[in-house]
Write a protein that holds these residues in place. Structure first.
Motif, PDB file in Angstrom:
ATOM      1  N   ALA A  19     -11.325  47.002 -20.804  1.00 60.57           N
ATOM      2  CA  ALA A  19     -12.439  46.175 -20.332  1.00 60.57           C
ATOM      3  C   ALA A  19     -13.530  46.103 -21.388  1.00 60.57           C
ATOM      4  CB  ALA A  19     -13.009  46.758 -19.038  1.00 60.57           C
ATOM      5  N   TRP A  20     -14.188  44.933 -21.468  1.00 60.23           N
ATOM      6  CA  TRP A  20     -15.291  44.694 -22.398  1.00 60.23           C
ATOM      7  C   TRP A  20     -16.500  44.237 -21.592  1.00 60.23           C
ATOM      8  CZ3 TRP A  20     -17.404  39.746 -24.021  1.00 60.23           C
ATOM      9  CH2 TRP A  20     -18.299  39.857 -25.068  1.00 60.23           C
ATOM     10  N   TYR A  21     -17.643  44.838 -21.853  1.00 57.98           N
ATOM     11  CA  TYR A  21     -18.895  44.479 -21.180  1.00 57.98           C
ATOM     12  C   TYR A  21     -19.936  44.133 -22.237  1.00 57.98           C
ATOM     13  CZ  TYR A  21     -23.351  44.918 -18.811  1.00 57.98           C
ATOM     14  OH  TYR A  21     -24.606  44.673 -18.336  1.00 57.98           O
ATOM     15  N   GLN A  22     -20.574  42.983 -22.095  1.00 60.91           N
ATOM     16  CA  GLN A  22     -21.640  42.561 -23.003  1.00 60.91           C
ATOM     17  C   GLN A  22     -22.962  42.676 -22.264  1.00 60.91           C
ATOM     18  OE1 GLN A  22     -21.605  41.369 -26.383  1.00 60.91           O
ATOM     19  NE2 GLN A  22     -23.750  41.763 -26.044  1.00 60.91           N
ATOM     20  N   GLY A  23     -23.770  43.656 -22.650  1.00 60.16           N
ATOM     21  CA  GLY A  23     -25.090  43.833 -22.052  1.00 60.16           C
ATOM     22  C   GLY A  23     -26.148  43.075 -22.826  1.00 60.16           C
ATOM     23  N   LYS A  24     -27.401  43.221 -22.448  1.00 61.20           N
ATOM     24  CA  LYS A  24     -28.498  42.522 -23.124  1.00 61.20           C
ATOM     25  C   LYS A  24     -28.707  43.020 -24.546  1.00 61.20           C
ATOM     26  CE  LYS A  24     -30.963  41.392 -18.923  1.00 61.20           C
ATOM     27  NZ  LYS A  24     -32.185  41.521 -18.154  1.00 61.20           N
ATOM     28  N   SER A  25     -28.479  44.309 -24.790  1.00 64.27           N
ATOM     29  CA  SER A  25     -28.743  44.849 -26.118  1.00 64.27           C
ATOM     30  C   SER A  25     -27.543  45.551 -26.760  1.00 64.27           C
ATOM     31  CB  SER A  25     -29.918  45.825 -26.049  1.00 64.27           C
ATOM     32  OG  SER A  25     -29.597  46.907 -25.194  1.00 64.27           O
ATOM     33  N   HIS A  26     -26.440  45.676 -26.037  1.00 62.29           N
ATOM     34  CA  HIS A  26     -25.262  46.328 -26.610  1.00 62.29           C
ATOM     35  C   HIS A  26     -24.006  45.908 -25.852  1.00 62.29           C
ATOM     36  CE1 HIS A  26     -26.156  48.946 -23.193  1.00 62.29           C
ATOM     37  NE2 HIS A  26     -24.897  49.332 -23.252  1.00 62.29           N
ATOM     38  N   GLU A  27     -22.873  46.237 -26.427  1.00 62.19           N
ATOM     39  CA  GLU A  27     -21.616  45.976 -25.741  1.00 62.19           C
ATOM     40  C   GLU A  27     -20.837  47.273 -25.621  1.00 62.19           C
ATOM     41  OE1 GLU A  27     -18.516  44.455 -29.004  1.00 62.19           O
ATOM     42  OE2 GLU A  27     -20.187  43.108 -28.680  1.00 62.19           O
ATOM     43  N   THR A  28     -19.936  47.304 -24.658  1.00 65.00           N
ATOM     44  CA  THR A  28     -19.119  48.483 -24.409  1.00 65.00           C
ATOM     45  C   THR A  28     -17.677  48.032 -24.212  1.00 65.00           C
ATOM     46  OG1 THR A  28     -20.960  49.588 -23.301  1.00 65.00           O
ATOM     47  CG2 THR A  28     -18.766  50.439 -22.858  1.00 65.00           C
ATOM     48  N   VAL A  29     -16.759  48.728 -24.850  1.00 64.36           N
ATOM     49  CA  VAL A  29     -15.335  48.464 -24.683  1.00 64.36           C
ATOM     50  C   VAL A  29     -14.658  49.786 -24.351  1.00 64.36           C
ATOM     51  CG1 VAL A  29     -13.223  47.654 -25.785  1.00 64.36           C
ATOM     52  CG2 VAL A  29     -15.406  46.571 -26.354  1.00 64.36           C
ATOM     53  N   GLY A  30     -13.787  49.772 -23.366  1.00 71.44           N
ATOM     54  CA  GLY A  30     -13.086  50.997 -23.013  1.00 71.44           C
ATOM     55  C   GLY A  30     -12.080  50.748 -21.911  1.00 71.44           C
ATOM     56  N   TRP A  31     -11.513  51.822 -21.406  1.00 69.18           N
ATOM     57  CA  TRP A  31     -10.496  51.761 -20.362  1.00 69.18           C
ATOM     58  C   TRP A  31     -11.114  52.086 -19.009  1.00 69.18           C
ATOM     59  CZ3 TRP A  31      -5.772  49.897 -21.480  1.00 69.18           C
ATOM     60  CH2 TRP A  31      -5.410  49.847 -22.813  1.00 69.18           C
ATOM     61  N   VAL A  32     -10.745  51.296 -17.997  1.00 64.54           N
ATOM     62  CA  VAL A  32     -11.248  51.449 -16.636  1.00 64.54           C
ATOM     63  C   VAL A  32     -10.034  51.551 -15.711  1.00 64.54           C
ATOM     64  CG1 VAL A  32     -12.616  50.368 -14.803  1.00 64.54           C
ATOM     65  CG2 VAL A  32     -13.276  50.057 -17.186  1.00 64.54           C
ATOM     66  N   ARG A  33     -10.124  52.405 -14.703  1.00 67.51           N
ATOM     67  CA  ARG A  33      -9.027  52.480 -13.730  1.00 67.51           C
ATOM     68  C   ARG A  33      -8.909  51.146 -12.993  1.00 67.51           C
ATOM     69  NH1 ARG A  33     -11.113  57.819 -12.443  1.00 67.51           N
ATOM     70  NH2 ARG A  33      -9.721  59.313 -13.422  1.00 67.51           N
ATOM     71  N   LYS A  34      -7.714  50.652 -12.929  1.00 73.35           N
ATOM     72  CA  LYS A  34      -7.454  49.364 -12.279  1.00 73.35           C
ATOM     73  C   LYS A  34      -7.943  49.373 -10.834  1.00 73.35           C
ATOM     74  CE  LYS A  34      -3.499  46.327 -11.616  1.00 73.35           C
ATOM     75  NZ  LYS A  34      -2.063  46.194 -11.883  1.00 73.35           N
TER      76      LYS A  34
END
Length: 53
Positions: A19-34
């Motif tokens: 999963a990839w998340y784009q926030g207002k000041s940063h982004e996060t990429v990682g694994w999330v439980r389905k």
């Protein structure tokens, strides 16, 4: 990430989804439980969505 965040999802491996998340000041990429995701189908783009400006 917190409940309600919208994520862009990639490949799934077993019970995990990339999963990839784009926030207002940063982004996060990682694994999330389905099982922790509420998956919604992407809206079908209209031809006007592809028109450049």
């Amino acid at each position: 990430m917190v409940p309600g965040d919208r994520l862009l999802l990639g490949k799934t491996h077993g019970e995990w989804t990339c999963a990839w998340y784009q926030g207002k000041s940063h982004e996060t990429v990682g694994w999330v439980r389905k099982r922790d995701l509420a998956i919604q189908a992407a809206a079908e783009p209209a031809p006007a969505d592809w028109t450049g400006r």
